[in-house]
Design a protein around this motif. Structure first.
Motif, short mmCIF file in Angstrom:
data_model
loop_
_atom_site.label_atom_id
_atom_site.label_comp_id
_atom_site.label_asym_id
_atom_site.label_seq_id
_atom_site.Cartn_x
_atom_site.Cartn_y
_atom_site.Cartn_z
N LEU A 35 9.40 2.41 -12.98
CA LEU A 35 8.02 2.63 -12.49
C LEU A 35 7.99 2.31 -10.88
O LEU A 35 8.73 0.77 -10.39
CB LEU A 35 6.40 1.83 -13.56
CG LEU A 35 7.20 1.97 -14.64
CD1 LEU A 35 5.96 0.83 -15.21
CD2 LEU A 35 6.38 3.86 -14.82
N ARG A 36 7.07 2.60 -10.24
CA ARG A 36 7.17 2.21 -8.99
C ARG A 36 5.14 2.42 -8.82
O ARG A 36 5.13 2.60 -9.48
CB ARG A 36 7.27 3.10 -8.24
CG ARG A 36 8.49 3.46 -8.28
CD ARG A 36 9.46 4.55 -6.28
NE ARG A 36 8.60 5.45 -6.63
CZ ARG A 36 8.27 6.25 -5.31
NH1 ARG A 36 9.62 5.97 -4.39
NH2 ARG A 36 6.98 7.41 -4.91
N TRP A 37 4.82 0.86 -7.84
CA TRP A 37 3.67 0.98 -7.89
C TRP A 37 3.09 0.84 -6.50
O TRP A 37 3.58 0.63 -5.67
CB TRP A 37 3.05 -0.14 -8.48
CG TRP A 37 3.26 -1.18 -8.23
CD1 TRP A 37 4.24 -1.61 -7.91
CD2 TRP A 37 3.10 -2.59 -9.01
NE1 TRP A 37 4.92 -2.89 -7.60
CE2 TRP A 37 4.18 -3.68 -8.56
CE3 TRP A 37 2.14 -2.97 -10.21
CZ2 TRP A 37 3.94 -6.17 -8.94
CZ3 TRP A 37 1.58 -4.43 -10.85
CH2 TRP A 37 2.32 -5.16 -9.91
N LYS A 38 1.69 0.94 -5.87
CA LYS A 38 1.12 -0.09 -5.05
C LYS A 38 -0.50 -0.13 -5.37
O LYS A 38 -0.62 0.19 -6.30
CB LYS A 38 1.59 1.52 -3.97
CG LYS A 38 0.53 2.25 -4.25
CD LYS A 38 0.69 3.86 -3.21
CE LYS A 38 -0.85 4.95 -3.24
NZ LYS A 38 -0.26 5.83 -1.98
N THR A 84 1.19 -1.22 -0.14
CA THR A 84 0.11 -0.38 0.31
C THR A 84 1.05 0.80 0.00
O THR A 84 0.33 2.89 0.00
CB THR A 84 -0.73 -0.05 1.19
OG1 THR A 84 -0.10 0.12 2.39
CG2 THR A 84 -2.16 -1.12 0.62
N SER A 85 2.05 0.75 0.20
CA SER A 85 2.99 1.78 -0.71
C SER A 85 3.48 2.28 -1.64
O SER A 85 4.40 0.85 -1.95
CB SER A 85 4.00 2.48 0.80
OG SER A 85 3.61 2.98 2.43
N TYR A 86 3.88 2.56 -2.14
CA TYR A 86 4.66 2.58 -3.19
C TYR A 86 6.30 1.85 -3.26
O TYR A 86 6.77 2.02 -2.53
CB TYR A 86 5.46 3.86 -3.87
CG TYR A 86 3.79 5.17 -4.91
CD1 TYR A 86 3.50 4.38 -5.97
CD2 TYR A 86 3.22 5.57 -4.11
CE1 TYR A 86 2.83 5.25 -6.88
CE2 TYR A 86 2.11 6.47 -5.52
CZ TYR A 86 2.06 5.68 -6.29
OH TYR A 86 1.01 6.64 -7.31
N ALA A 87 6.63 1.15 -4.58
CA ALA A 87 7.46 0.40 -4.12
C ALA A 87 8.43 0.15 -5.77
O ALA A 87 7.08 -0.18 -6.97
CB ALA A 87 8.00 -0.92 -3.70
#
Length: 173
Positions: free
Chosen positions: A137-140, A44-47
Motif C-alpha cells: 500500500l502507498r498513501w498521501k 503530498t506524493s504517494y509513498a
C-alpha cells in the motif's frame, strides 16, 4: 466438501495432497503481514507505507491471488488520505468513476471528519505469474497529517492493520 483430497494409495505417496491435485477454488497458500506499529505521513506524493507489504509466489500461472486488506487510518479535519494497492510497481485495482480517486488511482479515499476510520478491501487478482509477487500500500494526504494504526488525536489509542494473500487454485478446462 472435504478440505483435503487423498490421491493414490494415501498420505505419504508422492501424488498425495500435491498442489496440482487440489480442486479448483482450493486455497493452497496463505501469507499474512500484520502491522502492529503506528506511523504517519504529511506527504503530498504517494509513498510506501513502511512495512505494509506481503509477498507470495504462485505455484501455477493460472492461479489467482485473493487479497484482503484491513487498515485503520486516523486524521484530523481538513485532511483527505488517498491509498493505492500495488503489485510491484503496478496499480492493481482503482476507482474508475469521474473524480479525484480516478486521477490518483486510489482504492481508499478517506475524508477527515473522523479521528479513526477503518477500511477493508477484498480483491481477486489474476497476476498470471509464477514469480514472487509483492503487494503493498502507498498513501498521501491533502492537508495535515494522516496516521495508520492510531487515532489522530489520542496517540494512545491504537489498532492493527493486515494484508492477507491467498493463492487460489484455478484449473483451465
Amino acid at each position: 466438501m472435504a478440505l483435503t483430497k487423498v490421491i493414490g494409495s494415501g498420505i505419504g505417496t508422492t501424488a498425495s495432497l500435491a498442489d496440482s491435485n487440489m480442486p479448483s477454488g482450493s486455497v493452497i497458500q496463505i501469507v499474512q503481514t500484520v502491522l502492529t506499529t503506528s506511523q504517519s505521513t504529511t506527504g503530498t506524493s504517494y509513498a510506501d507505507i513502511t512495512g505494509f507489504t506481503a509477498s507470495i509466489t504462485p505455484s501455477d500461472n493460472t492461479n489467482k491471488i485473493l487479497i484482503e486488506i484491513d487498515a485503520h487510518f486516523g486524521m484530523l479535519a481538513g485532511n483527505t488520505t488517498r491509498t493505492q494497492l500495488l503489485r510491484g510497481s503496478t496499480v492493481v485495482v482503482k476507482h474508475t468513476t469521474a473524480g479525484v480517486a480516478v486521477t490518483d488511482e486510489a482504492i481508499f479515499l478517506t475524508v477527515s471528519n473522523r479521528q479513526n476510520d477503518f477500511r477493508h478491501l477484498t480483491f481477486l487478482d489474476n497476476p498470471q505469474s509464477t514469480s514472487e509477487l509483492v503487494y503493498k500500500l502507498r498513501w498521501k494526504v491533502d492537508g495535515s497529517t494522516a496516521y495508520l494504526n492510531r487515532w489522530a488525536v489520542n496517540s494512545d489509542l491504537g489498532n492493527i492493520s493486515t494484508i492477507t494473500l491467498k493463492e487460489i487454485v484455478v484449473w483451465q478446462t
